[in-house]
Write an enzyme that holds these catalytic residues in place. Structure first.
Site, PDB file in Angstrom:
ATOM      1  N   PHE B 184       0.663  -1.159  -0.127  1.00  0.00           N
ATOM      2  CA  PHE B 184       0.008  -0.138   0.221  1.00  0.00           C
ATOM      3  C   PHE B 184       0.882   1.177   0.043  1.00  0.00           C
ATOM      4  O   PHE B 184       1.975   1.368   0.708  1.00  0.00           O
ATOM      5  CB  PHE B 184      -0.872   0.064   1.238  1.00  0.00           C
ATOM      6  CG  PHE B 184      -2.532   0.356   0.989  1.00  0.00           C
ATOM      7  CD1 PHE B 184      -3.081  -0.439   0.498  1.00  0.00           C
ATOM      8  CD2 PHE B 184      -2.786   1.505   1.554  1.00  0.00           C
ATOM      9  CE1 PHE B 184      -4.329  -0.235   0.294  1.00  0.00           C
ATOM     10  CE2 PHE B 184      -4.079   1.948   1.155  1.00  0.00           C
ATOM     11  CZ  PHE B 184      -4.811   1.250   0.613  1.00  0.00           C
ATOM     12  N   ASP B 251      -5.228   0.076 -20.502  1.00  0.00           N
ATOM     13  CA  ASP B 251      -6.285   0.565 -19.784  1.00  0.00           C
ATOM     14  C   ASP B 251      -5.742   1.738 -18.889  1.00  0.00           C
ATOM     15  O   ASP B 251      -5.345   1.865 -17.864  1.00  0.00           O
ATOM     16  CB  ASP B 251      -6.911  -0.482 -18.745  1.00  0.00           C
ATOM     17  CG  ASP B 251      -7.716   0.188 -17.815  1.00  0.00           C
ATOM     18  OD1 ASP B 251      -8.496   1.255 -18.223  1.00  0.00           O
ATOM     19  OD2 ASP B 251      -7.985  -0.197 -16.663  1.00  0.00           O
ATOM     20  N   GLU B 256      -0.177   8.704 -11.864  1.00  0.00           N
ATOM     21  CA  GLU B 256       0.064   9.850 -10.783  1.00  0.00           C
ATOM     22  C   GLU B 256       1.669  10.026 -10.389  1.00  0.00           C
ATOM     23  O   GLU B 256       2.535   9.126 -10.822  1.00  0.00           O
ATOM     24  CB  GLU B 256      -0.326   8.826  -9.544  1.00  0.00           C
ATOM     25  CG  GLU B 256      -1.923   8.816  -9.609  1.00  0.00           C
ATOM     26  CD  GLU B 256      -2.565   7.863  -8.380  1.00  0.00           C
ATOM     27  OE1 GLU B 256      -2.032   8.038  -7.259  1.00  0.00           O
ATOM     28  OE2 GLU B 256      -3.564   7.393  -8.691  1.00  0.00           O
TER      29      GLU B 256
END
Lengths: 369, 369
Positions: B184, B251, B256
């Site tokens: 994460f 896709d 970012e």
């Protein structure tokens, strides 16, 4: 136990045109729809050859189907092909999330006819050209759902509650699309029908079980409840269970009768798109009306025995019956083998009912339907 | 053209714990995330062995994914397996309706690392027990979506905009479920990121094409637009195109960057669930940034050439890199062959850029990233 004669009703010319072919003068004798084979074959030829004049999406139900209107005003219900014939019900799917199969609709009609019920709507296969036959006739919301896939196949998905989106489109190869055409019954306004909740309806829930699944004495309460407490209805439900078990159809939540024919008329056998999904798995619980009530119509047993002893087995009779369908072969061969195997199971279950019975005439009911 | 040094920011101890492993001190040298292999392997071991303490459904995106919190407070993004590895993108599906693949997330991390980018989040496979690891930790709306399929497999579907219903459930066999665990990244509140619309974004429409698909001069306008008009960003977009072409990922709608690192930092390579869907079809248009702009980072070309000339081909390097993943083999072999084939195509396209160029240094940019 003799059936009441159906109420005689005079039809308008318009009603008679469609309805008369399907619900023929044969009705009082067979207790159900569909005339002689010649009439039905004429009808099926008509459905597979007449130009399509109008299309619209059929309301109701969860998956896409189209109302097709032919150039002469006749109508049919179109269910498109989604998967190749050898595609089984997808792993982990429930009977209520399974895709509908166009070839199941066709095969169910033939099976119903061979079993002598003649309660299913005449249904035939036809290949349509999405670009030429459907797209130019689509309007409004339906039209907006037509598109070309990345493989340049022409597709559409319609609007409905399940599987009606880009990810679940109906696609041609590149334009050609197989589908089942079921002769349209007159609408409720013209020939009202009575809708019945099936007493052995499944729960349509991932968690709950239906009452009949947990109560072996369930049939006792059904037998006390009209219209199952007298006349032919319970025997009709058992017939339906035999039909459904043979094709593996678990999706019999409701059934309908023709109001004007009264309670002593045969239920319609409608909507078999979820039959023929699992060729290698027999769902015994579909036979619950048979093994919980232990009754079967004599004529039904005679037909089953005839296909059991031969010379023509049920699978061979099905192949012969469907040999003229434009989409032949209609069934993947393992489904044909399954029919013979399951027929044996039905007879086995029936024997288990007969064995302890004091009076076999209470099990095998000779009502001449 | 030299990159600006990233802004130095002092992290809190909590931020540093997770972030520091991923975005290491190696950043200034490689211009991107992910430390030495030793650090990453430690991290991946941790993700595959620590007990799971909390789960919740991750907001955003269209398909189901879970936030997994380990017993020590570390977190990972879990994408479950839907299909076996040899399942190709379903016929007639668009890039935006395709299922996500857990193994694509894992393979993409290895591919990104082998190509020397190190911009993808460390991702590893792990098999969880739905009944023991997930179900007891599920709460609220997520908990309600757990059920047992007719095959008695334990399933759940969560709530999301695509494929989150009974018909599209995630099911174990009967409890065991493979998934990808991606380390994460700290949330936007802790380490803000900048979200960029990809200039070669596809239309995400069944009918419309994107501007770049119809305008061969599209790159000229991109080159005039910040942040593509200076610095490293355009080269990074070409790197991303190479990565995506090799795995067939169409896709890439946004990307970012880490705000505190400024515009002269590498974009993150996130979200590769739709890579590795078609092993036998190469989607040339993914290379549009390369063939429309005709620029490529020197180090990228050197890496591609190294895998081209050998001794170790890209497919072999991928097999070796993924050999310790708990879900090995991660890729279906045809996807490995596709990597080698597509690498040749990238080199071929690059040669076509170099051939007419007056100054090859304007095509192959030596910026030492």
């Amino acid at each position: 136990m003799k059936p009441a004669q159906p109420t005689h009703v005079s039809y308008s010319a318009e009603k008679t045109r469609q309805f008369g072919i399907v619900f023929t003068t044969a009705y009082p004798r067979t207790g159900c729809m569909a005339a002689g084979t010649i009439h039905v074959n004429t009808l099926l030829h008509y459905v597979t050859t007449l130009p399509i004049a109008h299309i619209s999406q059929k309301e109701g139900g969860t998956q896409i189907k189209l109302t097709i209107e032919f150039s002469d005003g006749g109508r049919a219900l179109f269910k498109p092909m989604r998967h190749p014939r050898d595609q089984q019900t997808l792993k982990n799917q429930f009977y209520f999330t399974d895709f509908e199969r166009h070839n199941a609709e066709i095969a169910a009609f033939h099976l119903d006819r061979l079993l002598g019920f003649r309660r299913a709507v005449p249904t035939v296969g036809r290949t349509v050209n999405i670009t030429k036959d459907l797209f130019p006739l689509a309007k409004g919301d339906l039209l907006k759902t037509f598109f070309f896939s990345p493989e340049k196949n022409h597709c559409f998905h319609g609007k409905c509650s399940y599987y009606c989106d880009t990810a679940h489109a109906i696609c041609g190869s590149p334009d050609m699309l197989e589908g089942s055409f079921a002769v349209f019954l007159p609408g409720d306004a013209e020939v009202p029908r009575v809708h019945w909740r099936h007493p052995w309806r499944r729960s349509y829930s991932r968690r709950r079980k239906a009452e009949w699944e947990e109560d072996d004495e369930y049939c006792a309460s059904v037998k006390e409840t009209p219209p199952y407490n007298e006349g032919r209805r319970l025997l009709d439900v058992v017939d339906m269970a035999v039909l459904d078990f043979l094709m593996g159809n678990m999706d019999r939540h409701h059934y309908e009768t023709i109001e004007m024919f009264g309670n002593n008329s045969a239920p319609l056998h409608l909507d078999h798109g979820r039959g023929f999904g699992q060729a290698f798995l027999d769902e015994a619980s579909i036979l619950a009306p048979l093994y919980q009530c232990c009754v079967m119509r004599h004529s039904t047993l005679a037909t089953l025995l005839r296909f059991h002893t031969g010379p023509e087995r049920l699978s061979a009779a099905m192949v012969a019956s469907m040999a003229r369908d434009p989409l032949r072969p209609v069934l993947w061969p393992p489904h044909l083998h399954a029919l013979d195997r399951r027929l044996n199971t039905v007879l086995h279950v029936t024997r288990r009912c007969l064995h302890p019975a004091k009076d076999p005439n209470k099990v095998i009911i000779d009502d001449f339907h």
